[in-house]
Scaffold this motif. Structure first.
Motif, PDB file in Angstrom:
ATOM      1  N   LYS A 168       0.828  -1.209   0.000  1.00  0.00           N
ATOM      2  CA  LYS A 168       0.000   0.000   0.000  1.00  0.00           C
ATOM      3  C   LYS A 168       0.861   1.256   0.000  1.00  0.00           C
ATOM      4  O   LYS A 168       0.597   2.214  -0.736  1.00  0.00           O
ATOM      5  CB  LYS A 168      -0.924  -0.008   1.218  1.00  0.00           C
ATOM      6  CG  LYS A 168      -1.834   1.211   1.297  1.00  0.00           C
ATOM      7  CD  LYS A 168      -2.721   1.153   2.533  1.00  0.00           C
ATOM      8  CE  LYS A 168      -3.606   2.396   2.623  1.00  0.00           C
ATOM      9  NZ  LYS A 168      -4.454   2.369   3.847  1.00  0.00           N
ATOM     10  N   VAL A 169       1.905   1.256   0.815  1.00  0.00           N
ATOM     11  CA  VAL A 169       2.802   2.415   0.885  1.00  0.00           C
ATOM     12  C   VAL A 169       3.519   2.610  -0.450  1.00  0.00           C
ATOM     13  O   VAL A 169       3.625   3.736  -0.962  1.00  0.00           O
ATOM     14  CB  VAL A 169       3.818   2.230   2.029  1.00  0.00           C
ATOM     15  CG1 VAL A 169       4.795   3.402   2.070  1.00  0.00           C
ATOM     16  CG2 VAL A 169       3.097   2.081   3.363  1.00  0.00           C
TER      17      VAL A 169
ATOM     18  N   ARG B 175       1.813  14.306  -9.942  1.00  0.00           N
ATOM     19  CA  ARG B 175       2.191  15.041  -8.733  1.00  0.00           C
ATOM     20  C   ARG B 175       3.693  15.012  -8.471  1.00  0.00           C
ATOM     21  O   ARG B 175       4.139  15.129  -7.335  1.00  0.00           O
ATOM     22  CB  ARG B 175       1.432  14.461  -7.537  1.00  0.00           C
ATOM     23  CG  ARG B 175      -0.050  14.834  -7.549  1.00  0.00           C
ATOM     24  CD  ARG B 175      -0.795  14.175  -6.415  1.00  0.00           C
ATOM     25  NE  ARG B 175      -1.004  12.749  -6.662  1.00  0.00           N
ATOM     26  CZ  ARG B 175      -1.608  11.926  -5.807  1.00  0.00           C
ATOM     27  NH1 ARG B 175      -2.017  12.386  -4.639  1.00  0.00           N
ATOM     28  NH2 ARG B 175      -1.777  10.659  -6.112  1.00  0.00           N
TER      29      ARG B 175
ATOM     30  N   GLN C  93       2.088   5.921  -7.431  1.00  0.00           N
ATOM     31  CA  GLN C  93       0.956   6.549  -8.114  1.00  0.00           C
ATOM     32  C   GLN C  93       1.046   8.074  -8.130  1.00  0.00           C
ATOM     33  O   GLN C  93       0.216   8.732  -8.764  1.00  0.00           O
ATOM     34  CB  GLN C  93      -0.355   6.099  -7.456  1.00  0.00           C
ATOM     35  CG  GLN C  93      -0.719   4.655  -7.780  1.00  0.00           C
ATOM     36  CD  GLN C  93      -1.966   4.184  -7.064  1.00  0.00           C
ATOM     37  OE1 GLN C  93      -2.387   4.775  -6.071  1.00  0.00           O
ATOM     38  NE2 GLN C  93      -2.568   3.106  -7.554  1.00  0.00           N
ATOM     39  N   LEU C  94       2.050   8.626  -7.470  1.00  0.00           N
ATOM     40  CA  LEU C  94       2.285  10.070  -7.560  1.00  0.00           C
ATOM     41  C   LEU C  94       2.777  10.464  -8.946  1.00  0.00           C
ATOM     42  O   LEU C  94       2.591  11.610  -9.381  1.00  0.00           O
ATOM     43  CB  LEU C  94       3.320  10.503  -6.516  1.00  0.00           C
ATOM     44  CG  LEU C  94       2.928  10.369  -5.043  1.00  0.00           C
ATOM     45  CD1 LEU C  94       4.107  10.740  -4.155  1.00  0.00           C
ATOM     46  CD2 LEU C  94       1.720  11.242  -4.722  1.00  0.00           C
TER      47      LEU C  94
ATOM     48  N   ARG D 144       2.558   1.508  -3.391  1.00  0.00           N
ATOM     49  CA  ARG D 144       1.590   1.869  -4.422  1.00  0.00           C
ATOM     50  C   ARG D 144       1.264   3.365  -4.365  1.00  0.00           C
ATOM     51  O   ARG D 144       1.189   4.038  -5.403  1.00  0.00           O
ATOM     52  CB  ARG D 144       0.315   1.040  -4.241  1.00  0.00           C
ATOM     53  CG  ARG D 144      -0.684   1.186  -5.384  1.00  0.00           C
ATOM     54  CD  ARG D 144      -1.953   0.407  -5.049  1.00  0.00           C
ATOM     55  NE  ARG D 144      -1.668  -1.001  -4.885  1.00  0.00           N
ATOM     56  CZ  ARG D 144      -1.619  -1.873  -5.889  1.00  0.00           C
ATOM     57  NH1 ARG D 144      -1.822  -1.456  -7.127  1.00  0.00           N
ATOM     58  NH2 ARG D 144      -1.374  -3.140  -5.659  1.00  0.00           N
ATOM     59  N   GLU D 145       1.056   3.870  -3.159  1.00  0.00           N
ATOM     60  CA  GLU D 145       0.742   5.294  -3.015  1.00  0.00           C
ATOM     61  C   GLU D 145       1.891   6.168  -3.513  1.00  0.00           C
ATOM     62  O   GLU D 145       1.666   7.219  -4.128  1.00  0.00           O
ATOM     63  CB  GLU D 145       0.437   5.613  -1.552  1.00  0.00           C
ATOM     64  CG  GLU D 145      -0.876   5.017  -1.062  1.00  0.00           C
ATOM     65  CD  GLU D 145      -1.094   5.238   0.421  1.00  0.00           C
ATOM     66  OE1 GLU D 145      -0.128   5.694   1.097  1.00  0.00           O
ATOM     67  OE2 GLU D 145      -2.201   4.958   0.917  1.00  0.00           O
ATOM     68  N   GLU D 146       3.113   5.730  -3.267  1.00  0.00           N
ATOM     69  CA  GLU D 146       4.274   6.500  -3.718  1.00  0.00           C
ATOM     70  C   GLU D 146       4.392   6.479  -5.239  1.00  0.00           C
ATOM     71  O   GLU D 146       4.614   7.523  -5.877  1.00  0.00           O
ATOM     72  CB  GLU D 146       5.545   5.934  -3.090  1.00  0.00           C
ATOM     73  CG  GLU D 146       6.816   6.686  -3.461  1.00  0.00           C
ATOM     74  CD  GLU D 146       6.839   8.100  -2.899  1.00  0.00           C
ATOM     75  OE1 GLU D 146       7.407   8.989  -3.564  1.00  0.00           O
ATOM     76  OE2 GLU D 146       6.281   8.316  -1.800  1.00  0.00           O
TER      77      GLU D 146
ATOM     78  N   GLN E 183      12.153   3.254  -0.932  1.00  0.00           N
ATOM     79  CA  GLN E 183      10.982   2.415  -0.665  1.00  0.00           C
ATOM     80  C   GLN E 183      10.969   1.181  -1.564  1.00  0.00           C
ATOM     81  O   GLN E 183      10.623   0.078  -1.114  1.00  0.00           O
ATOM     82  CB  GLN E 183       9.704   3.227  -0.863  1.00  0.00           C
ATOM     83  CG  GLN E 183       9.496   4.316   0.175  1.00  0.00           C
ATOM     84  CD  GLN E 183       8.101   4.903   0.103  1.00  0.00           C
ATOM     85  OE1 GLN E 183       7.198   4.318  -0.482  1.00  0.00           O
ATOM     86  NE2 GLN E 183       7.916   6.067   0.711  1.00  0.00           N
TER      87      GLN E 183
END
Length: 250
Positions: A110-111, A122, A117-118, A113-115, A136
């Motif tokens: 999850k961590v 972004r 997907q920036l 993936r969130e990174e 990561q």
């Protein structure tokens, strides 16, 4: 249905054998003192009992063998049940371990993936972001490889994990080469030819970064799904073993 103990079962078989033997002996002795058995001194010098036992010895042996088979059959059945119980315990342990493994993977993924997907919306500076994200990715790569060392992967999980390790390795290399001049110190300064090759690799890695990230994210999802399916297979086997044990105990 109430289960009969081994001791009770063996006692019952012993009584049955005694009854059969007593019946045969009684019939033979009774016939000896009656006219129901023609005596033949040459073939049965010891009387009608010997004659009857000799004549029906095959049948008598078959009856005794059949009686003797029951305890053996029961023992084999009990051993089979014990084997199923051990298999069930192993499957329960596997389901529990795989569940914890998947939960840990989901949390770490999850961590990551969130990174990932920036990118690209972004991310202002790709090089700076790649430098931070690489830590990561490398940590997640070590985590996924560490789970592999547990040797719990089924065939599909092993294939999915190998694919994810490959995708993460490619992504890690892409992040590294995009900042190669930061990671290499004076002692590792490449030659002009090597530096040119690294710049070309960095340009290609940045151009393909979106596809590389997408491939890694898809591989993460594939591994999670493979572990979930492996858990389902183990639960199905466990359920089948449970039904088999219930049917044997009835």
């Amino acid at each position: 249905m109430q289960r009969v103990s081994d001791r009770t079962w063996n006692t019952a078989v012993g009584y049955l054998a005694a009854v059969v033997f007593a019946g045969i002996a009684g019939f033979a002795l009774g016939a000896t003192f009656s006219t129901g058995c023609p005596l033949d001194p040459q073939n049965a010098p010891f009387g009608c009992a010997e004659f009857l036992l000799s004549r029906y010895q095959t049948m008598i042996a078959a009856v005794i063998a059949a009686i003797a088979v029951f305890p053996v059959w029961r023992q084999v059945r009990l051993q089979g049940m014990q084997t199923d119980i051990l298999k069930g315990e192993a499957l329960r342990q596997r389901v529990s371990t795989l569940g914890r493994m998947r939960n840990a993977l989901v949390t770490r993924a999850k961590v990551v993936r969130e990174e990932l997907q920036l990118y690209p919306e972004r991310v202002d500076n790709v090089s700076f972001w790649a430098h931070d994200a690489s830590q990561q990715i490398d940590g997640f790569l070590d985590f996924v490889s560490g789970q592999k060392s547990l040797r719990l992967d089924g065939e599909q999980v092993a294939a999915a994990r190998a694919d994810l390790i490959s995708k993460l390795t490619i992504l890690s290399r892409a992040f590294w080469v995009m900042n190669w001049d930061v990671y290499l110190d004076d002692e590792d300064t490449p030659s002009d030819e090597e530096a040119a090759a690294l710049r070309d690799e960095a340009t290609e890695a940045e151009a393909r970064l979106g596809a590389t990230i997408s491939a890694a994210l898809a591989s993460i999802g594939a591994l999670q799904l493979a572990i979930l399916e492996d858990i389902g297979v183990a639960r199905t086997k466990l359920h089948a073993l449970g039904e088999n044990l219930v049917s044997q105990s009835e």
